[in-house]
Write an enzyme that holds these catalytic residues in place. Structure first.
Site, PDB file in Angstrom:
ATOM      1  N   LEU A   1      55.202 -50.793  75.167  1.00  0.00           N
ATOM      2  CA  LEU A   1      54.450 -50.049  75.994  1.00  0.00           C
ATOM      3  C   LEU A   1      54.056 -48.703  75.260  1.00  0.00           C
ATOM      4  O   LEU A   1      54.805 -47.985  74.919  1.00  0.00           O
ATOM      5  CB  LEU A   1      55.080 -49.911  77.187  1.00  0.00           C
ATOM      6  CG  LEU A   1      54.320 -49.035  78.282  1.00  0.00           C
ATOM      7  CD1 LEU A   1      54.053 -49.605  79.533  1.00  0.00           C
ATOM      8  CD2 LEU A   1      54.664 -47.774  78.598  1.00  0.00           C
TER       9      LEU A   1
ATOM     10  N   ASP B   1      50.905 -42.263  78.001  1.00  0.00           N
ATOM     11  CA  ASP B   1      50.017 -40.907  77.875  1.00  0.00           C
ATOM     12  C   ASP B   1      50.048 -40.703  76.412  1.00  0.00           C
ATOM     13  O   ASP B   1      50.966 -40.842  75.673  1.00  0.00           O
ATOM     14  CB  ASP B   1      50.831 -39.863  78.447  1.00  0.00           C
ATOM     15  CG  ASP B   1      51.232 -39.740  79.771  1.00  0.00           C
ATOM     16  OD1 ASP B   1      51.221 -41.162  80.455  1.00  0.00           O
ATOM     17  OD2 ASP B   1      52.113 -39.060  80.499  1.00  0.00           O
TER      18      ASP B   1
HETATM   19  C1  FRU Z   1      52.213 -39.851  83.483  1.00  0.00           C
HETATM   20  C2  FRU Z   1      53.564 -39.488  83.126  1.00  0.00           C
HETATM   21  C3  FRU Z   1      53.997 -38.039  82.765  1.00  0.00           C
HETATM   22  C4  FRU Z   1      55.329 -38.290  82.204  1.00  0.00           C
HETATM   23  C5  FRU Z   1      55.149 -39.564  81.436  1.00  0.00           C
HETATM   24  C6  FRU Z   1      56.529 -40.270  81.221  1.00  0.00           C
HETATM   25  O1  FRU Z   1      51.822 -41.176  83.032  1.00  0.00           O
HETATM   26  O2  FRU Z   1      54.207 -39.859  84.438  1.00  0.00           O
HETATM   27  O3  FRU Z   1      53.925 -37.384  83.940  1.00  0.00           O
HETATM   28  O4  FRU Z   1      55.547 -37.124  81.280  1.00  0.00           O
HETATM   29  O5  FRU Z   1      54.203 -40.033  81.849  1.00  0.00           O
HETATM   30  O6  FRU Z   1      56.222 -41.275  80.378  1.00  0.00           O
END
Ligand code: FRU
Length: 485
Positions: A43, A46
């Site tokens: 996966l 971000d």
């Molecule tokens: C956003 C999030 C961020 C975090 C990351 C973890 O999608 O929840 O806040 O750092 O993904 O994967």
């Protein structure tokens, strides 16, 4: 849908050999993209650490190697000379320290005096699964690898909830200081941003206070991935509010919004010029991040995750999902944000196609509608039925986008029909299709709409209202997608 145990999701990757078979299997998927950054396995979520450094673009993405599941997160590193041709560099950050034992979570980067600095969240959990988020840093070494600092820059505040993460580093030339914006949740479960300051990049960080956005004291339960940039003299604040439903977003509780206004670093107040706007009206767009140091005060470059937290996509069955959007240029025109794909995408054009109702897995479409109401149905059957349907209502200046007609439906409970309202009459659509994604730019970037789509073999057709001018180009591959871990 596969059920994952916590052990499976949080398993550490010890050697690349553990995921080679998975990589080989995933390579056969008809949904692998050709010009979007996508996970080498598993996966991607971000975008992280996005920056231009000494002529090269660096980007990392949140990566869980094992499958389409949110578990132990790494930063996976890719680089590009031009924002279009990306190559895999392998793991950027791995969760191998006490303070990031359960994940190297999101963050940003800044290039200063020949060095590239990264800021990320060390997601620590104890044996009772109690979380402590640390703000940590890393520096790019001479071999192009990210080297972590041995200690975090600072820990969390105990007068806020455990949700304190996603450091965005910014330099403020007036104050001659660096600031870190951290997405956070207050004790009474409101979303906000915490601001830290320092004159130096890797030391001296102190808490400055909570960001105030007058009128938005109660707006969602957590502001993930904050980003702030000045474009042509206006400040643009972007973040992803969650745990709330917002108008026009169906049942979704995850959104990506922006304000245009003025940031005052004395009072830590961002005064918006008006209300919030959706950064993208689509189903699958979240956690957008801009690059620092693009060297042009009139634009920023932004990239985002095509996907949403807590959503599930058909490639989950193939053990991978998620990708990055095309990088976009952000500009301000008459107080409004315009978003256009980076110009380098035009170099991917392969063949100009004579429009005949057929669609291609990797293509660009430019459509100029005639006057009045207008329909464009993508991924229909040969007889024009079904598909991803765009209906523009000229009276309300709104495009309604409906994906209920696709063979492969997904995230039905979140909503499959959304509006893309426009301020002006619809004059043009520029659409990018890449195997499992569609990105729509309306009226030269006035509004955008990003969605996943998983067409079956019989769905590579389109229909369009009479009188529309359609141009189609097939696009070349620009992402190498090699097995580098
Ligand atoms: C956003 C999030 C961020 C975090 C990351 C973890 O999608 O929840 O806040 O750092 O993904 O994967």
């Amino acid at each position: 849908m596969k059920e994952w145990t916590r052990e499976e999701r949080y398993r550490e990757l010890k050697s690349a050999d553990e995921i080679r078979d998975l990589y080989d299997r995933i390579q056969k998927s008809v949904y692998r993209q050709k010009y979007h950054v996508q996970p080498v396995t598993g996966l991607s979520s971000d975008p992280n650490g996005f920056a231009l450094h000494e002529g090269k673009w660096h980007l990392c993405y949140q990566w869980c190697p094992w499958g389409a599941v949110h578990g132990l997160k790494y930063w996976y590193h890719v680089t590009s000379p031009d924002l279009m041709h990306w190559q895999n560099e392998g793991i950027g950050l791995k969760p191998d320290c006490e303070y990031d034992n359960k994940g190297t979570h999101s963050g940003s980067a800044i290039s200063v005096d020949g060095k590239l600095y990264f800021y990320y969240t060390g997601n620590h959990r104890d044996e009772n699964w109690v979380r402590t988020p640390y703000t940590c840093a890393a520096v790019l070494d001479e071999n192009g690898k990210l080297q972590k600092l041995p200690k975090p820059l600072f820990g969390p505040r105990d007068d806020y909830e455990e949700h304190q993460r996603d450091p965005k580093i910014v330099w403020n030339p007036d104050k001659k200081k660096y600031y870190i914006f951290i997405g956070a949740q207050t004790m009474d479960k409101r979303g906000t941003v915490l601001i830290y300051q320092s004159e130096k990049l890797l030391e001296g960080w102190t808490f400055a206070g909570e960001l105030k956005v007058p009128g938005y004291e109660k707006f969602g339960g957590m502001w993930e991935c904050p980003y702030i940039v000045n474009i042509s003299g206006a400040d643009v604040l972007i973040f992803s509010p969650q745990y709330t439903k917002l108008p026009g977003r169906a049942e979704s509780t995850n959104h990506n919004v922006y304000f245009i206004g003025k940031m005052d670093y004395d009072s830590l107040t961002f005064t918006p010029d008006g209300g919030y706007h959706y950064l993208d009206y689509g189903f699958d767009f979240y956690a957008a991040q801009g690059a620092a140091n693009v060297g042009d005060p009139d634009k920023a470059i932004l990239i985002s995750w095509i996907g949403l937290p807590d959503n599930h996509y058909p490639t989950e069955e193939e053990d991978w999902e998620g990708s990055m959007t095309l990088p976009r240029e952000l500009r301000i025109n008459n107080g409004k944000l315009l978003q256009t794909p980076v110009p380098a995408v035009e170099e991917l054009r392969d063949k100009a196609i004579t429009p005949d109702g057929k669609l291609y897995p990797a293509c660009e479409m430019r459509v100029k509608p005639g006057a009045g109401d207008f329909d464009l149905n993508l991924f229909t059957k040969e007889n024009g039925s079904g598909g991803f349907r765009i209906h523009y209502n000229a009276a309300t200046k709104t495009a309604v986008i409906d994906r209920t007609g696709l063979d492969k439906r997904f995230n039905q409970s979140v909503g499959e029909v959304l509006d893309m309202p426009l301020e002006n009459d619809l004059k043009s659509l520029r659409i990018f299709i890449d195997h499992c994604s569609v990105e729509i730019f309306a009226n030269d970037g006035e509004a955008t709409f990003t969605s996943h789509v998983y067409p079956t073999e019989s769905e590579f057709y389109y229909t369009v209202s009479d009188g529309a001018d359609v141009k189609i180009w097939t696009l070349k591959a620009s992402v190498t997608d090699e097995f580098v871990v």
